[in-house]
Scaffold this motif. Structure first.
Motif, PDB file in Angstrom:
ATOM      1  N   THR A 154       4.298  16.594   6.489  1.00 26.73           N
ATOM      2  CA  THR A 154       3.150  16.569   5.582  1.00 26.73           C
ATOM      3  C   THR A 154       2.673  15.145   5.351  1.00 26.73           C
ATOM      4  O   THR A 154       1.472  14.891   5.226  1.00 26.73           O
ATOM      5  N   LYS A 155       3.614  14.209   5.284  1.00 28.31           N
ATOM      6  CA  LYS A 155       3.252  12.807   5.047  1.00 28.31           C
ATOM      7  C   LYS A 155       2.333  12.296   6.162  1.00 28.31           C
ATOM      8  O   LYS A 155       1.317  11.650   5.889  1.00 28.31           O
ATOM      9  N   GLU A 156       2.686  12.579   7.403  1.00 33.18           N
ATOM     10  CA  GLU A 156       1.849  12.137   8.527  1.00 33.18           C
ATOM     11  C   GLU A 156       0.479  12.799   8.472  1.00 33.18           C
ATOM     12  O   GLU A 156      -0.547  12.151   8.738  1.00 33.18           O
ATOM     13  N   LEU A 157       0.451  14.079   8.129  1.00 26.80           N
ATOM     14  CA  LEU A 157      -0.822  14.798   8.022  1.00 26.80           C
ATOM     15  C   LEU A 157      -1.708  14.167   6.961  1.00 26.80           C
ATOM     16  O   LEU A 157      -2.915  13.973   7.174  1.00 26.80           O
ATOM     17  N   GLU A 158      -1.138  13.814   5.823  1.00 29.26           N
ATOM     18  CA  GLU A 158      -1.934  13.224   4.750  1.00 29.26           C
ATOM     19  C   GLU A 158      -2.480  11.858   5.137  1.00 29.26           C
ATOM     20  O   GLU A 158      -3.591  11.497   4.747  1.00 29.26           O
ATOM     21  N   TRP A 159      -1.726  11.078   5.875  1.00 31.45           N
ATOM     22  CA  TRP A 159      -2.227   9.785   6.339  1.00 31.45           C
ATOM     23  C   TRP A 159      -3.497   9.970   7.159  1.00 31.45           C
ATOM     24  O   TRP A 159      -4.480   9.250   6.983  1.00 31.45           O
ATOM     25  N   ILE A 160      -3.457  10.936   8.075  1.00 28.52           N
ATOM     26  CA  ILE A 160      -4.607  11.181   8.941  1.00 28.52           C
ATOM     27  C   ILE A 160      -5.802  11.684   8.134  1.00 28.52           C
ATOM     28  O   ILE A 160      -6.930  11.214   8.300  1.00 28.52           O
ATOM     29  N   LEU A 161      -5.558  12.647   7.247  1.00 29.56           N
ATOM     30  CA  LEU A 161      -6.654  13.233   6.479  1.00 29.56           C
ATOM     31  C   LEU A 161      -7.310  12.223   5.553  1.00 29.56           C
ATOM     32  O   LEU A 161      -8.529  12.246   5.354  1.00 29.56           O
ATOM     33  N   SER A 162      -6.525  11.337   4.964  1.00 30.97           N
ATOM     34  CA  SER A 162      -7.094  10.326   4.066  1.00 30.97           C
ATOM     35  C   SER A 162      -8.027   9.391   4.830  1.00 30.97           C
ATOM     36  O   SER A 162      -9.116   9.069   4.358  1.00 30.97           O
ATOM     37  N   ALA A 163      -7.591   8.964   6.015  1.00 24.58           N
ATOM     38  CA  ALA A 163      -8.448   8.098   6.837  1.00 24.58           C
ATOM     39  C   ALA A 163      -9.701   8.855   7.281  1.00 24.58           C
ATOM     40  O   ALA A 163     -10.799   8.283   7.319  1.00 24.58           O
ATOM     41  N   CYS A 164      -9.547  10.136   7.593  1.00 23.40           N
ATOM     42  CA  CYS A 164     -10.699  10.951   7.999  1.00 23.40           C
ATOM     43  C   CYS A 164     -11.715  11.088   6.866  1.00 23.40           C
ATOM     44  O   CYS A 164     -12.925  11.101   7.102  1.00 23.40           O
ATOM     45  N   ALA A 165     -11.225  11.203   5.636  1.00 24.55           N
ATOM     46  CA  ALA A 165     -12.115  11.409   4.492  1.00 24.55           C
ATOM     47  C   ALA A 165     -13.092  10.254   4.339  1.00 24.55           C
ATOM     48  O   ALA A 165     -14.264  10.459   4.014  1.00 24.55           O
ATOM     49  N   ASP A 166     -12.622   9.029   4.568  1.00 24.84           N
ATOM     50  CA  ASP A 166     -13.505   7.870   4.434  1.00 24.84           C
ATOM     51  C   ASP A 166     -14.669   7.940   5.410  1.00 24.84           C
ATOM     52  O   ASP A 166     -15.824   7.640   5.061  1.00 24.84           O
ATOM     53  N   GLU A 167     -14.398   8.344   6.645  1.00 24.53           N
ATOM     54  CA  GLU A 167     -15.461   8.468   7.648  1.00 24.53           C
ATOM     55  C   GLU A 167     -16.370   9.658   7.350  1.00 24.53           C
ATOM     56  O   GLU A 167     -17.589   9.578   7.537  1.00 24.53           O
ATOM     57  N   LEU A 168     -15.764  10.735   6.886  1.00 25.97           N
ATOM     58  CA  LEU A 168     -16.522  11.964   6.656  1.00 25.97           C
ATOM     59  C   LEU A 168     -17.550  11.789   5.537  1.00 25.97           C
ATOM     60  O   LEU A 168     -18.646  12.372   5.594  1.00 25.97           O
ATOM     61  N   ARG A 169     -17.209  11.011   4.521  1.00 27.78           N
ATOM     62  CA  ARG A 169     -18.187  10.753   3.444  1.00 27.78           C
ATOM     63  C   ARG A 169     -19.443  10.093   3.990  1.00 27.78           C
ATOM     64  O   ARG A 169     -20.564  10.418   3.584  1.00 27.78           O
ATOM     65  N   ASP A 170     -19.260   9.150   4.915  1.00 28.15           N
ATOM     66  CA  ASP A 170     -20.419   8.465   5.502  1.00 28.15           C
ATOM     67  C   ASP A 170     -21.259   9.430   6.338  1.00 28.15           C
ATOM     68  O   ASP A 170     -22.495   9.378   6.319  1.00 28.15           O
TER      69      ASP A 170
END
Length: 591
Positions: free
Chosen positions: A373-389
């Protein structure tokens, strides 16, 4: 108890006064139950200026008020009743010369004051309480439900431990004379600072409570009522839908703000939320200090979206096929993807639907390869920054193009790297090795894909009809003796090791499944040919529909079987794995 205190109350924990009753044995010694932090109210009614807002100690104050309510009922028509009544409510003469009664403790959230006032005056038996509450129209959810639960618990406790009038009187005497609060009164800004310090040094409230009080420090006392009302738009819906406020708040922060943390790789823990908000740069980023009401409105909007996603609806409240299908994979256990859903909520609806479908494919890899889960959250958090843009792009086509590039870089690259790992995981898969709803999802998605290819359908529909089918063991779980003997004669592999493999499983309508039972394969084949789905029918017989049709192309990936043994199960396992790699793949397209 401060006169006319207005309570901004957090959810009450069930608190029956065991420690207080135990202190009865201390021969009249005083018992200290903590500090109560209060500040003058700026929005009082009636006799302006004598009301106090409780900043810390809300749960203790409310619990003790309920103890007094329960004691008042115990002492009906007894000498103790008038004193208890005076502690629960006071009277004053208004400007028209009328006598006005008001409670000394007034919860400030919706309907709680009416509920507390009802319990204060309730004279009936415990068995009458539920009916009386229904007659008055009190709803039982959130804090109201907990108030009723605590009141009932206290009443039961007193009846059980102090059954005789003399016992109850002794308890009341100890409570009135030896149980001590220390009240700290100061101005609102100082009170909130003291509150923060108390919570840093002892057992405090959670970050949701701390954030609420942080917001109160940003507004004028005259605006407290307005802020309380707006805050209810956050907490009440979460309580009604039984969602954890801290989980939501954590996802809200990660979805809407860039988390500057190299140590946690953009992930914020629940115990870090309040510290994040009080950081000077983050406070400016969130804007709650300059525009607290706008901030609360934004959080409330995200609550509405969060709950809508949980119900299989998009940000506009419309039914979402993609979200409904995704829930069959995630269940209620996997929720980290809500960071991406919130970050992408402003996408055009068709683009949002496309995103959710790609999230489903991406999460499938992580679920079935059992990535941390920790690895998944790292990826999703980074994705969220791009997705907002991407969500901020106004043109739908340009937005879809950017979204496709995002999916290709962020999702497909990772999934491609995990393909061998997924193959291995599906080869090692056994029914029972993962939650059954996910096994059903795996088979349902395979079955749906084959039916779509068979019919030449490109747009995926709801997975629900397939999720209602039964999981059929082609090689039966409990074989007859002759079948088991035949298996041992023709296969070196152990029978139980094969019965739950992927290749031995298919979906079948319930009546067919019941009839199929433990019959040998030759008898089952006739039943499979009548199944409503082609993946099951193809086991017994492949359909022939012309040349170079969608069915012809599909048949090249499937196989019919004349016998069923360990080799057959191995072959079917591998063909299902290849189908899985086709299905759970990202798909870039145009809107």
């Amino acid at each position: 108890m401060p006169h006319g205190t207005t309570v901004q109350m957090s959810p009450i924990r069930a608190a029956v006064p065991d420690d207080i009753s135990e202190s009865l044995e201390a021969e009249g010694k005083q018992y200290f139950v903590g500090t109560i932090l209060v500040a003058p109210s700026g929005s009082g009614s009636g006799r302006q200026g004598d009301e106090l807002d409780v900043i810390d100690g809300q749960q203790r104050m409310t619990t003790f008020f309920l103890i007094l309510c329960a004691l008042r009922r115990r002492f009906l028509n007894q000498p103790q009743q008038p004193m208890l009544e005076s502690l629960l409510a006071s009277s004053y003469t208004d400007i028209q010369g009328m006598t006005v009664s008001r409670m000394r403790l007034v919860p400030s959230y919706e309907n709680a004051a009416e509920l507390i006032d009802f319990l204060r005056a309730f004279d009936g038996s415990e068995s009458d309480l539920s009916t009386s509450l229904e007659d008055k129209g009190f709803q039982r959810f959130g804090s109201a439900a907990r108030i009723i639960e605590v009141f009932s618990g206290i009443s039961e406790y007193l009846d059980h431990n102090f059954p005789e009038p003399a016992d109850a009187a002794r308890f009341w005497g100890h409570l009135a004379n030896n149980v001590i609060f220390i009240q700290i009164q100061t101005d609102i800004s100082s009170a909130l600072k003291i509150f923060e310090t108390i919570n840093e040094r002892g057992i405090g409230l959670n970050p949701m409570d701390l954030l609420k009080n942080l917001l109160f420090a940003q507004v004028k006392p005259d605006d407290f009522g307005k802020l309380k009302d707006k805050w209810k738009n956050i907490t009440t819906p979460l309580e009604q839908n039984k969602q954890k406020p801290l989980r939501f708040l954590r996802y809200y922060v990660m979805a809407n703000y860039r988390i500057r943390s190299t140590e946690n790789k953009g992930v914020i823990r629940e115990d870090q939320i309040y510290s994040w908000f009080t950081d000077k740069s983050n406070a400016a980023l969130a804007g709650y200090s300059t525009k607290p009401f706008d901030f609360v409105d934004d959080v409330a909007t995200n609550v509405d979206r969060y709950l809508s996603f949980h119900k299989g609806r998009n940000a506009q409240g419309a039914t979402s096929t993609a979200l409904s299908n995704l829930r069959h994979l995630t269940g209620s256990a996997l929720t980290q993807h809500f960071v991406l859903l919130l970050a992408g909520a402003r996408l055009h609806p068709a683009n949002f639907e496309h995103l959710v479908g790609q999230i489903e494919n991406f999460l499938f890899f992580y679920v079935f390869t059992r990535t941390s889960t920790k690895e998944l959250e790292w990826i999703l958090s980074a994705c969220a920054d791009e997705l907002r843009d991407i969500a901020a792009i106004g043109d739908s086509s340009a937005q879809r193009a950017a979204l496709n590039e995002f999916v290709d870089v962020r999702f497909q690259t990772t999934m491609t790297a995990k393909q061998d790992e997924l193959r291995d995981a599906l080869r090692r898969y056994r029914l029972g090795s993962i939650p059954k709803y996910r096994s059903r999802y795996l088979l349902a998605r395979l079955t749906q894909h084959v039916d779509m290819a068979y019919a030449g359908v490109k747009t995926r529909g709801l997975l629900d009809p397939y999720m209602s089918l039964e999981i059929e063991h082609i090689l039966p779980q409990t074989p007859h003796k002759d079948l088991l003997a035949e298996w041992r004669m023709n296969n070196s592999e152990d029978y139980p090791s094969y019965v739950n493999r992927l290749g031995n499983l298919t979906l079948l309508e319930k009546p067919h499944n019941i009839v199929a039972g433990n019959d040998v394969f030759e008898a089952k084949k006739a039943l499979y040919t009548h199944s409503g789905n082609y993946l099951t029918r193809s086991i017994a017989q492949l359909s022939t529909v012309g040349k170079k049709t969608s069915v012809t192309a599909l048949n090249a990936q499937l196989r019919q079987f004349d016998a069923w043994d360990a080799k057959s199960i191995d072959i079917r396992t591998e063909l299902l794995i290849e189908l899985a790699l086709q299905i759970w793949n990202t798909h870039s397209d145009v809107s």
